[in-house]
Write an enzyme that holds these catalytic residues in place. Structure first.
Site, PDB file in Angstrom:
ATOM      1  N   ILE A  36       0.875  -1.110   0.120  1.00  0.00           N
ATOM      2  CA  ILE A  36      -0.149   0.557  -0.158  1.00  0.00           C
ATOM      3  C   ILE A  36       0.965   1.157  -0.088  1.00  0.00           C
ATOM      4  O   ILE A  36       0.456   2.392  -0.154  1.00  0.00           O
ATOM      5  CB  ILE A  36      -0.857   0.337   1.046  1.00  0.00           C
ATOM      6  CG1 ILE A  36      -0.238  -0.349   2.009  1.00  0.00           C
ATOM      7  CG2 ILE A  36      -2.282  -0.729   1.117  1.00  0.00           C
ATOM      8  CD1 ILE A  36      -0.729   0.192   3.318  1.00  0.00           C
ATOM      9  N   THR A 100      -6.989   3.252  15.949  1.00  0.00           N
ATOM     10  CA  THR A 100      -7.076   2.876  17.156  1.00  0.00           C
ATOM     11  C   THR A 100      -7.149   4.248  17.868  1.00  0.00           C
ATOM     12  O   THR A 100      -7.428   4.931  18.363  1.00  0.00           O
ATOM     13  CB  THR A 100      -5.024   2.599  17.180  1.00  0.00           C
ATOM     14  OG1 THR A 100      -5.070   2.516  18.315  1.00  0.00           O
ATOM     15  CG2 THR A 100      -4.627   3.783  16.254  1.00  0.00           C
ATOM     16  N   TYR A 124       3.066   5.296  15.828  1.00  0.00           N
ATOM     17  CA  TYR A 124       2.127   4.347  15.675  1.00  0.00           C
ATOM     18  C   TYR A 124       0.463   5.491  15.981  1.00  0.00           C
ATOM     19  O   TYR A 124       0.388   5.600  14.606  1.00  0.00           O
ATOM     20  CB  TYR A 124       1.606   2.967  16.860  1.00  0.00           C
ATOM     21  CG  TYR A 124       0.634   2.477  16.334  1.00  0.00           C
ATOM     22  CD1 TYR A 124       1.010   1.759  14.811  1.00  0.00           C
ATOM     23  CD2 TYR A 124      -0.581   2.129  17.423  1.00  0.00           C
ATOM     24  CE1 TYR A 124      -0.520   1.099  14.698  1.00  0.00           C
ATOM     25  CE2 TYR A 124      -1.434   2.044  16.914  1.00  0.00           C
ATOM     26  CZ  TYR A 124      -1.766   0.895  15.209  1.00  0.00           C
ATOM     27  OH  TYR A 124      -2.712   0.130  15.896  1.00  0.00           O
TER      28      TYR A 124
HETATM   29  N1  NAP Z   1      -4.529  -5.302  17.176  1.00  0.00           N
HETATM   30  C1  NAP Z   1      -4.743  -4.177  17.667  1.00  0.00           C
HETATM   31  O1  NAP Z   1      -5.268  -4.445  18.819  1.00  0.00           O
HETATM   32  C2  NAP Z   1      -5.154  -2.949  17.210  1.00  0.00           C
HETATM   33  C3  NAP Z   1      -6.432  -1.642  17.814  1.00  0.00           C
HETATM   34  C4  NAP Z   1      -6.255  -1.238  17.475  1.00  0.00           C
HETATM   35  C5  NAP Z   1      -6.760  -0.763  15.941  1.00  0.00           C
HETATM   36  N2  NAP Z   1      -5.934  -1.645  15.354  1.00  0.00           N
HETATM   37  C6  NAP Z   1      -6.175  -1.556  13.855  1.00  0.00           C
HETATM   38  O2  NAP Z   1      -7.050  -2.502  13.071  1.00  0.00           O
HETATM   39  C7  NAP Z   1      -6.309  -3.280  11.982  1.00  0.00           C
HETATM   40  C8  NAP Z   1      -6.265  -4.850  12.268  1.00  0.00           C
HETATM   41  O3  NAP Z   1      -5.080  -4.647  12.609  1.00  0.00           O
HETATM   42  P1  NAP Z   1      -4.684  -6.546  13.177  1.00  0.00           P
HETATM   43  O4  NAP Z   1      -4.451  -6.601  14.506  1.00  0.00           O
HETATM   44  O5  NAP Z   1      -5.787  -7.472  12.003  1.00  0.00           O
HETATM   45  O6  NAP Z   1      -3.027  -6.281  12.471  1.00  0.00           O
HETATM   46  P2  NAP Z   1      -2.418  -7.337  11.449  1.00  0.00           P
HETATM   47  O7  NAP Z   1      -2.636  -8.297  12.025  1.00  0.00           O
HETATM   48  O8  NAP Z   1      -0.783  -6.647  12.829  1.00  0.00           O
HETATM   49  O9  NAP Z   1      -2.584  -7.231   9.990  1.00  0.00           O
HETATM   50  C9  NAP Z   1      -2.041  -6.562   9.281  1.00  0.00           C
HETATM   51  C10 NAP Z   1      -2.493  -6.442   7.628  1.00  0.00           C
HETATM   52  O10 NAP Z   1      -1.588  -5.641   7.316  1.00  0.00           O
HETATM   53  C11 NAP Z   1      -0.718  -5.974   5.742  1.00  0.00           C
HETATM   54  N3  NAP Z   1       0.171  -4.534   5.735  1.00  0.00           N
HETATM   55  C12 NAP Z   1       0.795  -4.785   6.401  1.00  0.00           C
HETATM   56  N4  NAP Z   1       1.890  -3.923   6.036  1.00  0.00           N
HETATM   57  C13 NAP Z   1       1.387  -3.637   4.365  1.00  0.00           C
HETATM   58  C14 NAP Z   1       1.896  -3.281   3.873  1.00  0.00           C
HETATM   59  N5  NAP Z   1       3.005  -2.073   3.005  1.00  0.00           N
HETATM   60  N6  NAP Z   1       0.833  -2.857   2.258  1.00  0.00           N
HETATM   61  C15 NAP Z   1       0.625  -3.774   2.290  1.00  0.00           C
HETATM   62  N7  NAP Z   1      -0.651  -4.905   3.575  1.00  0.00           N
HETATM   63  C16 NAP Z   1       0.425  -4.906   4.489  1.00  0.00           C
HETATM   64  C17 NAP Z   1      -0.339  -7.259   6.713  1.00  0.00           C
HETATM   65  O11 NAP Z   1       0.284  -8.276   5.914  1.00  0.00           O
HETATM   66  P3  NAP Z   1       1.712  -9.038   5.872  1.00  0.00           P
HETATM   67  O12 NAP Z   1       1.313 -10.045   6.959  1.00  0.00           O
HETATM   68  O13 NAP Z   1       1.632  -9.686   5.016  1.00  0.00           O
HETATM   69  O14 NAP Z   1       2.582  -7.503   6.719  1.00  0.00           O
HETATM   70  C18 NAP Z   1      -1.402  -7.896   7.652  1.00  0.00           C
HETATM   71  O15 NAP Z   1      -2.004  -9.182   6.835  1.00  0.00           O
HETATM   72  C19 NAP Z   1      -4.847  -2.305  11.278  1.00  0.00           C
HETATM   73  O16 NAP Z   1      -5.557  -1.239  10.701  1.00  0.00           O
HETATM   74  C20 NAP Z   1      -4.935  -1.315  13.275  1.00  0.00           C
HETATM   75  O17 NAP Z   1      -4.370  -0.310  12.850  1.00  0.00           O
HETATM   76  C21 NAP Z   1      -5.408  -3.004  16.423  1.00  0.00           C
END
Ligand code: NAP
Length: 310
Positions: A36, A100, A124
């Site tokens: 992205i 977040t 972040y």
């Molecule tokens: N986890 C939490 O506690 C939390 C809390 C609040 C909000 N959020 C938000 O919720 C959303 C989902 O979180 P999550 O925990 O499911 O995240 P995650 O498990 O870390 O997954 C992130 C995804 O983004 C992909 N990605 C990363 N860099 C990329 C790039 N440059 N181009 C294309 N794809 C890319 C990753 O692919 P790869 O695996 O191939 O790198 C992965 O599939 C995020 O936007 C996060 O900021 C998360």
């Protein structure tokens, strides 16, 4: 409707994808499809796939990793989101962006509302907020969902980490001076789909009901996970000495959800119980005293990777 989901193999994406697929024609993409951060690649993919609506989850989510590598954090979270938003604007697609609780500084004395002023204290949080700003500036039909402390299948998360440490034995030392709302990805997913169906736009806080400290959350995990005698010791944020700063209080009031008459998510402890039971039945956790019920899982999740993140 033709829907595009970024971050489809991430922790939240893996649960959201099958949920969306039951109602829409969904294309789930990940870093292996395109980065992205590369504007031309994003533009090409969007022109080819022509989504009518985009759920944008892809992000660099390792909070300490972002602090150590702010260039990458900006490239993915801020500019990557700008690229996605621009591509949406060019083809007239709507956009839902998951943000977040870490956009707030944590000095508040009551749960944060959607219109409270963000003031991130980590790279972040800052880069996710910049992502929000790009979405607001570029896409008229946008939904920004701020959630917090996610846990669920398909990814490293706090629950998995605590159960692993509990199994290895020894005392657990967990931060007790940061409060937030743990949110089960299945509960969040159902609400995202409900929210999307209302065609309401703007910023929404969507988190598990109730709040706790990481220490209290860890206590509930060891208790329900079958390690009731394991000692969990509270420590301060200072003692934990993590690279990135975290808000001391990042509880979010889900005010706008209530305003549009969408019910609250279940309490975080219900989410935890459900997650542990489902995880045990799938053989994901090494729990000592599971309490499974016989009902089969209602929805399958295919984990294609085992990611590591904060
Ligand atoms: N986890 C939490 O506690 C939390 C809390 C609040 C909000 N959020 C938000 O919720 C959303 C989902 O979180 P999550 O925990 O499911 O995240 P995650 O498990 O870390 O997954 C992130 C995804 O983004 C992909 N990605 C990363 N860099 C990329 C790039 N440059 N181009 C294309 N794809 C890319 C990753 O692919 P790869 O695996 O191939 O790198 C992965 O599939 C995020 O936007 C996060 O900021 C998360």
């Amino acid at each position: 409707m033709r829907v595009l989901l970024t971050g489809a193999q991430g922790m939240l994406g893996s649960v959201l994808l099958p949920c969306l697929q039951s109602e829409h024609q969904v294309c789930g993409v990940d870093q292996k499809d395109f980065d992205i951060g590369e504007e031309a690649a994003v533009g090409r993919a969007f022109l080819e796939l022509r989504p009518e609506f985009v759920f944008h989850l892809a992000a660099f989510t390792d909070v300490d990793g972002c602090e150590a590598n702010p260039y990458k954090a900006e490239q993915v979270n801020a500019l990557g989101t700008r690229n996605v938003a621009r591509a949406c604007a060019e083809i007239g697609a709507g956009l839902l962006y998951v943000s977040t609780d870490y956009v707030f500084d944590g000095r508040g004395k009551r749960p944060y509302r959607e219109d409270d002023c963000p003031n991130p204290i980590s790279v972040y949080g800052l880069t996710k907020l910049r992502g929000e700003r790009h979405v607001q500036a570029l896409v008229a039909r946008h939904i920004i969902v701020r959630s917090s402390w996610l846990y669920g299948p398909c990814g490293k998360n706090f629950v998995v980490t605590i159960l692993k440490l509990a199994k290895e034995g020894g005392d657990l030392r967990v931060v007790s001076d940061q409060r937030g709302s743990p949110t089960y990805t299945r509960h969040l997913t159902l609400k995202l789909v409900e929210l999307f169906a209302t065609r309401a736009y703007g910023v929404f806080h969507v988190t598990g009901t109730g709040d706790c400290s990481w220490f209290e959350f860890a206590g509930a995990i060891v208790q329900s996970g079958g390690y009731p005698r394991l000692r969990v010791t509270p420590i301060t944020t200072q003692e934990a000495a993590r690279i990135a700063r975290r808000p001391a209080f990042s509880v979010l009031e889900n005010r706008r959800l209530a305003e549009i008459q969408l019910g609250a998510l279940p309490h975080w402890s219900e989410g935890l119980a459900q997650y542990l039971e489902e995880g045990w039945r799938r053989g994901e956790f090494e729990m000592q005293a599971p309490n499974p019920q016989e009902a089969p899982l209602t929805q399958k999740v295919t984990c294609r990777r085992s990611g590591n993140k904060s």
